[in-house]
Design an enzyme around this catalytic site. Structure first.
Site, PDB file in Angstrom:
ATOM      1  N   LYS A 137      94.128   2.099  73.481  1.00 23.42           N
ATOM      2  CA  LYS A 137      94.839   2.467  72.191  1.00 23.42           C
ATOM      3  C   LYS A 137      93.704   3.257  71.350  1.00 23.42           C
ATOM      4  CE  LYS A 137      96.287  -1.673  70.446  1.00 23.42           C
ATOM      5  NZ  LYS A 137      95.947  -2.462  71.514  1.00 23.42           N
ATOM      6  N   ARG A 175     101.694  -5.324  64.395  1.00 20.93           N
ATOM      7  CA  ARG A 175     101.660  -6.353  65.851  1.00 20.93           C
ATOM      8  C   ARG A 175     102.557  -7.385  65.735  1.00 20.93           C
ATOM      9  NH1 ARG A 175      95.790  -5.179  66.579  1.00 20.93           N
ATOM     10  NH2 ARG A 175      94.972  -6.208  68.335  1.00 20.93           N
ATOM     11  N   ARG A 224      84.247  -2.440  78.194  1.00 20.45           N
ATOM     12  CA  ARG A 224      84.583  -1.675  77.034  1.00 20.45           C
ATOM     13  C   ARG A 224      83.138  -1.848  76.053  1.00 20.45           C
ATOM     14  NH1 ARG A 224      89.813  -2.687  73.285  1.00 20.45           N
ATOM     15  NH2 ARG A 224      89.058  -4.554  72.917  1.00 20.45           N
ATOM     16  N   ARG A 267      82.179  -5.704  71.705  1.00 22.95           N
ATOM     17  CA  ARG A 267      82.685  -6.497  70.621  1.00 22.95           C
ATOM     18  C   ARG A 267      82.637  -8.036  70.646  1.00 22.95           C
ATOM     19  NH1 ARG A 267      88.578  -3.776  69.523  1.00 22.95           N
ATOM     20  NH2 ARG A 267      89.025  -6.068  69.315  1.00 22.95           N
ATOM     21  N   ARG A 279      93.951 -12.897  72.972  1.00 24.02           N
ATOM     22  CA  ARG A 279      95.008 -11.891  72.404  1.00 24.02           C
ATOM     23  C   ARG A 279      96.170 -11.438  73.248  1.00 24.02           C
ATOM     24  NH1 ARG A 279      89.466  -9.557  72.477  1.00 24.02           N
ATOM     25  NH2 ARG A 279      90.363  -7.447  72.070  1.00 24.02           N
TER      26      ARG A 279
HETATM   27  P1  AMP Z   1      92.032  -4.667  67.435  1.00 22.16           P
HETATM   28  O1  AMP Z   1      90.639  -3.833  67.215  1.00 22.16           O
HETATM   29  O2  AMP Z   1      93.087  -3.742  67.132  1.00 22.16           O
HETATM   30  O3  AMP Z   1      92.161  -4.956  68.692  1.00 22.16           O
HETATM   31  O4  AMP Z   1      91.958  -5.919  66.542  1.00 22.16           O
HETATM   32  C1  AMP Z   1      90.996  -6.745  66.346  1.00 22.16           C
HETATM   33  C2  AMP Z   1      91.426  -8.011  65.744  1.00 22.16           C
HETATM   34  O5  AMP Z   1      91.811  -7.772  64.202  1.00 22.16           O
HETATM   35  C3  AMP Z   1      92.573  -8.787  66.144  1.00 22.16           C
HETATM   36  O6  AMP Z   1      92.398  -9.564  67.251  1.00 22.16           O
HETATM   37  C4  AMP Z   1      93.364  -9.274  64.830  1.00 22.16           C
HETATM   38  O7  AMP Z   1      92.433 -10.788  64.697  1.00 22.16           O
HETATM   39  C5  AMP Z   1      92.614  -8.318  63.943  1.00 22.16           C
HETATM   40  N1  AMP Z   1      93.921  -7.582  63.647  1.00 22.16           N
HETATM   41  C6  AMP Z   1      93.987  -6.233  63.688  1.00 22.16           C
HETATM   42  N2  AMP Z   1      95.178  -5.663  63.445  1.00 22.16           N
HETATM   43  C7  AMP Z   1      95.960  -6.635  63.212  1.00 22.16           C
HETATM   44  C8  AMP Z   1      97.282  -6.802  62.898  1.00 22.16           C
HETATM   45  N3  AMP Z   1      98.177  -5.723  62.558  1.00 22.16           N
HETATM   46  N4  AMP Z   1      97.877  -7.968  62.471  1.00 22.16           N
HETATM   47  C9  AMP Z   1      97.210  -8.822  62.559  1.00 22.16           C
HETATM   48  N5  AMP Z   1      95.953  -9.066  62.902  1.00 22.16           N
HETATM   49  C10 AMP Z   1      95.195  -7.816  63.179  1.00 22.16           C
END
Ligand code: AMP
Length: 225
Positions: A17, A93, A130, A163, A174
């Site tokens: 993504k 999400r 990653r 990360r 996740r």
């Molecule tokens: P990502 O980088 O998109 O994988 O997001 C990392 C973390 O940020 C996720 O595991 C959530 O803890 C939080 N997060 C990001 N986007 C959202 C969202 N739309 N809703 C809820 N938590 C989010």
């Protein structure tokens, strides 16, 4: 000049993504809005939002809907997105977030929700390799897409790291949450004729080309072409 686009990218963690959202934002010349990057920046800066978000991020849990929705709502009122559009990455999400987004986008709406399809085994190996830039969020892979200078971002020179939430336990959590909360969005967008399913396997360039073909077709149709 390219007229812009209003897009969002769905897909499991590790589907690509972030990589594809950055490429699409360059292609369509629109801002890349990553809720995950915004939270990670807030955590690093030690802001109030960061302190609140940290416990969710580290555990791989979702930040509460109202916090994320308010953040995206504020970002989408800025003139860059209202004029040219955006690429949303990591939002929505949950169905509640998708409903809130649909309301925010009245009257223009979305051009397309792009679902990057990939099997879980491929995702697990991608996540282990990653790496991400702490400053601009650019994604790398130590296997097939390393930064030119190890540890430094090609785009902005920032530090490239693994990360904190790419641990086995947080990844498993996740992926579970993805199946329960986010996978239903695929049907949600499909019912509204806004979904494009894209095979996420292959080189990043090939995947980008598949997406752009679908998006251009959709934009042309929306314009009555
Ligand atoms: P990502 O980088 O998109 O994988 O997001 C990392 C973390 O940020 C996720 O595991 C959530 O803890 C939080 N997060 C990001 N986007 C959202 C969202 N739309 N809703 C809820 N938590 C989010």
């Amino acid at each position: 000049m390219n007229p812009g686009a209003r897009l969002l990218v769905l897909g499991k963690q590790g589907a690509g993504k972030g990589t594809q959202a950055v490429r699409l934002s360059r292609h369509y010349v629109v801002p890349h809005i990553s809720t995950g990057d915004t939270f990670r920046q807030a955590v690093r800066s030690g802001s109030e939002l960061g302190v609140e978000a940290r416990r969710y991020l580290d555990a791989g849990e979702l930040v509460p809907d109202e916090v994320v929705i308010a953040m995206v709502r504020q970002r989408l009122t800025r003139s860059d997105t209202s004029h040219r559009g955006f690429v949303l990455d990591g939002f929505p999400r949950t169905v509640a977030q998708a409903e809130a987004l649909a309301e925010m986008l009245v009257p223009n709406g979305l051009h397309l929700a792009v679902d990057l399809e990939i099997d879980t085994a491929s995702v697990l190996s991608r996540l282990a390799s990653r790496r991400v830039c702490v400053d601009c969020g650019a994604n790398y892979s130590v296997i097939d897409n390393p930064s030119r200078v190890p540890g430094l971002c090609d785009v902005c020179g920032g530090e490239v790291v693994q990360r904190d939430d790419d641990t086995e336990a947080a990844i498993r959590r996740r992926l579970e949450l993805y199946e329960r909360e986010t996978a239903p969005l695929i049907a949600w967008y499909e019912e509204r004729s806004l979904l494009a399913r894209i095979d996420a396997l292959g080189m990043p360039d090939e995947v980008t080309e598949r997406i752009v073909t679908e998006v251009d077709r959709r934009i042309l149709r929306a314009a009555g072409g």
